[in-house]
Enzyme design. Sequence first.
Site, PDB file in Angstrom:
ATOM      1  CE1 TYR A 143      46.446 119.440 -35.470  1.00  0.00           C
ATOM      2  CE2 TYR A 143      44.733 117.802 -35.786  1.00  0.00           C
ATOM      3  CZ  TYR A 143      45.890 118.404 -36.209  1.00  0.00           C
ATOM      4  OH  TYR A 143      46.494 117.978 -37.362  1.00  0.00           O
ATOM      5  CE  LYS A 194      58.095 129.444 -36.035  1.00  0.00           C
ATOM      6  NZ  LYS A 194      59.171 129.988 -36.895  1.00  0.00           N
ATOM      7  CG  ASP A 227      61.249 127.453 -38.719  1.00  0.00           C
ATOM      8  OD1 ASP A 227      61.741 127.035 -37.644  1.00  0.00           O
ATOM      9  OD2 ASP A 227      61.361 128.642 -39.078  1.00  0.00           O
ATOM     10  CG  ASP A 251      48.964 116.613 -39.208  1.00  0.00           C
ATOM     11  OD1 ASP A 251      48.878 115.405 -39.471  1.00  0.00           O
ATOM     12  OD2 ASP A 251      48.346 117.493 -39.839  1.00  0.00           O
ATOM     13  CG  ASP A 255      51.657 113.872 -43.939  1.00  0.00           C
ATOM     14  OD1 ASP A 255      51.281 113.068 -43.054  1.00  0.00           O
ATOM     15  OD2 ASP A 255      50.946 114.193 -44.905  1.00  0.00           O
TER      16      ASP A 255
HETATM   17  C1  IPM Z   1      46.609 112.506 -39.110  1.00  0.00           C
HETATM   18  C2  IPM Z   1      45.510 113.254 -39.850  1.00  0.00           C
HETATM   19  C3  IPM Z   1      44.512 113.831 -38.853  1.00  0.00           C
HETATM   20  C4  IPM Z   1      45.239 114.894 -38.031  1.00  0.00           C
HETATM   21  C5  IPM Z   1      43.222 114.419 -39.414  1.00  0.00           C
HETATM   22  C6  IPM Z   1      42.528 113.495 -40.370  1.00  0.00           C
HETATM   23  C7  IPM Z   1      42.274 114.776 -38.296  1.00  0.00           C
HETATM   24  O1  IPM Z   1      46.056 114.211 -40.688  1.00  0.00           O
HETATM   25  O2  IPM Z   1      46.291 111.599 -38.319  1.00  0.00           O
HETATM   26  O3  IPM Z   1      47.783 112.780 -39.344  1.00  0.00           O
HETATM   27  O4  IPM Z   1      45.374 116.054 -38.478  1.00  0.00           O
HETATM   28  O5  IPM Z   1      45.651 114.573 -36.917  1.00  0.00           O
HETATM   29 MN    MN Z   2      48.255 114.066 -40.900  1.00  0.00          MN
END
Ligand code: IPM
Ligand code: MN
Length: 363
Positions: A143, A194, A227, A251, A255
Site C-alpha cells: 500500500y 506467501k 492463499d 484486506d 472481506d
Molecule cells: C478497507 C478498504 C481500504 C483498503 C481502501 C478504501 C483504501 O478496502 O478498509 O478495507 O484497501 O484498506
Molecule cells: Mn477492504
Amino acid sequence: MTHTYKLMILPGDGIGPEVMGEVKKIVAWINEHADFKIETEDGLIGGASYDEFESPFDDSTLERCRAADAIMLGAVGGPKWDGVDYNLRPEAGLLKLRKELDLFANLRPALVFDALIDASTLKPEVIRGLDILIVRELTGGVYFGEPRGIEDLGGGERRGVNTQIYTTSEIKRIGRVAFDLARKRNNRVMSCEKANVMDSGKLWREDMSALHEDEFSDVQLDHMYADNCAMQLLRDPKQFDVIVTDNLFGDLLSDAAAMLTGSLGMLPSASLGAPSATALYEPVHGSAPDIAGQGKANPLATILSFAMCLRYSFDQGDLADKIEQAVQRVLNSGTRTPDIMAKDCREVSTSAMGDALIAELKN
Ligand code: IPM
Ligand code: MN
Ligand code: NAD
C-alpha cells in the site's frame, strides 16, 4: 465532574453519512443517559473532502483528528471520483489518515450472531459460534512501498509498479499486538504470508517465529500461506483464533471473513497505533454506491465499530457490552436490513434499524 470525550466524526461518501447518522443517535442517547459526555465534531474525508478542498483529506481536518480522543469513519469512494488522479482519489484520503496517525494495527473481529446463521452463504455447522480476529498490518506493505507509479515506456506500452516492503520492526510490532490479543482469547495465532514466493513473506515468517520464541512462547504460533488461508476460512473458519497478516492479504481475508458473518454490513474494525495516538474506528465495508441514498445500508458494522471505540478509546467496556447485546437482541427479534433479510423477518431501513437499537438500549 463528568468527563467529556472528544469524538471526531468523518462520515465520508456514499452510505457513510447514512450509517454514521445511526451512530449519532446512539451518541445522543449516551449524552442523555450515561455518567460521561461525548462531544462530537464533523469533518470531511474522501470524495466529500475532494469536492470541498480539492484534497481527499485536508491538513486542517487531520489536525482536528489528532486533537480528538477518537475518530469514527463511515466510508470513502465512489464512481463520481473514478477519473480523479490517484493521489487525490477518496481512498488516498483514508490512507493518509491511517499513515499520518501511524495506525498500524487494524483489528477486524468476525463474529457470527446466532440469529444471522441463515444470512451467511455457508452451512450453519461451519459458522455457528464463530469468533475469530483478523489483525491486519495497516501502514506498510504494498500500500505504501516505493517505488510506485505508472511509467510510459513509449509505443503504447506502459509499466505499473508497486513495491511490497516490510522491515523487522514493522513485522514485530504487529506481531506483538496479535500475540497480546491472543493471550486474552484462545491463545493461538496463525501468521499468514506467501513465504513460498515472496522475500517479504520469508522475512515475515522468520521475524514472527523469532518474536514468538523470544517473547510469546506461551502462545501457540502456526504459519499458513495466505492463499491457503483464504480457502481454509471458507472450509473450516473455526480452526482460527487470531490471524495476523500484512496490509494487502488482510484486506482480502477480512472481506472473505465478512461473508462468514452474513454480510459486509456486519463487520466492524478498530485501527490502533501507539497507546497515546488517537485511534480510528471504521466499518470494513466501503461506500456501497449501488445502494447509497436508498436507506438500505446496514448500520450495524459502524455501530459495532463505535462499541469498539467505547471499549478501547473511552474505557467504557460495560457500555460497549451493552450495545453489542442490544445488537444481538435486535437481530433475535427478526429486525433486518435487506442485506441480512431472511424468511419470517421484518425488513427495515437504515434509520429504523438504528431506532430499533435505541429502543433495545432503553430496555
Ligand atoms: C478497507 C478498504 C481500504 C483498503 C481502501 C478504501 C483504501 O478496502 O478498509 O478495507 O484497501 O484498506
Ligand atoms: Mn477492504
Ligand atoms: P463495498 O464494500 O462498498 O460494497 C460491496 C458490496 O457490499 C456492495 O454490493 C454493497 O452494496 C454491499 N455493502 C457494503 N456495505 C454494506 C452495508 N453496510 N449494508 C449493506 N450492504 C453493504 O465495496 P466496493 O463496491 O468494492 O467499493 C465501493 C467504493 O468503496 C470504492 O470506491 C472503494 O474504494 C470504497 N471502499 C472504501 C472502504 C472504506 O472507506 N473503508 C472500504 C472498501 C471499499
